[in-house]
Design a protein around this motif. Sequence first.
Motif, mmCIF file in Angstrom:
data_model
loop_
_atom_site.group_PDB
_atom_site.id
_atom_site.type_symbol
_atom_site.label_atom_id
_atom_site.label_comp_id
_atom_site.label_asym_id
_atom_site.label_seq_id
_atom_site.Cartn_x
_atom_site.Cartn_y
_atom_site.Cartn_z
ATOM 1 N N ALA A 290 -5.734 1.987 -7.339
ATOM 2 C CA ALA A 290 -5.801 1.388 -6.000
ATOM 3 C C ALA A 290 -5.030 0.073 -5.948
ATOM 4 N N GLY B 213 -2.515 -0.758 -7.914
ATOM 5 C CA GLY B 213 -1.107 -0.386 -7.980
ATOM 6 C C GLY B 213 -0.582 0.107 -6.645
ATOM 7 N N PHE B 214 -1.421 0.833 -5.918
ATOM 8 C CA PHE B 214 -1.024 1.311 -4.590
ATOM 9 C C PHE B 214 -0.880 0.153 -3.607
ATOM 10 N N ILE B 215 -1.757 -0.835 -3.729
ATOM 11 C CA ILE B 215 -1.690 -1.994 -2.837
ATOM 12 C C ILE B 215 -0.432 -2.812 -3.130
ATOM 13 N N ILE B 216 -0.120 -3.001 -4.423
ATOM 14 C CA ILE B 216 1.092 -3.745 -4.790
ATOM 15 C C ILE B 216 2.325 -3.001 -4.285
ATOM 16 N N ASN B 217 2.416 -1.737 -4.574
ATOM 17 C CA ASN B 217 3.387 -0.797 -4.016
ATOM 18 C C ASN B 217 4.856 -1.054 -4.354
ATOM 19 N N THR B 218 5.186 -2.125 -5.034
ATOM 20 C CA THR B 218 6.579 -2.349 -5.422
ATOM 21 C C THR B 218 6.615 -2.976 -6.802
ATOM 22 N N ALA C 160 3.221 -2.165 -10.329
ATOM 23 C CA ALA C 160 2.586 -1.079 -9.568
ATOM 24 C C ALA C 160 2.606 0.208 -10.381
ATOM 25 N N ALA C 161 3.737 0.478 -11.023
ATOM 26 C CA ALA C 161 3.843 1.687 -11.842
ATOM 27 C C ALA C 161 2.983 1.584 -13.094
ATOM 28 N N ALA D 21 -0.654 2.095 -12.192
ATOM 29 C CA ALA D 21 -0.924 3.495 -11.872
ATOM 30 C C ALA D 21 -1.014 4.339 -13.142
#
Length: 86
Positions: free
Chosen positions: A45, A47-52, A56-57, A60
Amino acid sequence: MSVDTDEDSQLTRREAADAQETSVLETVANSLSIQILLGGVLFIAVGFIINTGVWAAVLAIWGAGLMMVGLASHLLIIFSRRGSRG
């Protein structure tokens, strides 16, 4: 008297629902494998919020790994207990 019985049954249902909610929270609090699994969900979650970016990877991937370890250990514990019951 039937009104009293209905009220008693409703209170019993409420108490049962409260006990079930408490037991779920107690299960999570007392199970390290479930806590690891939920930690993995939290990492994904975040990582999804950071998204860049790289983080983030990384989060995840770590989250997916934690989820697999938590789920595998929980299932292993469940099946080992089930086998010892006879």
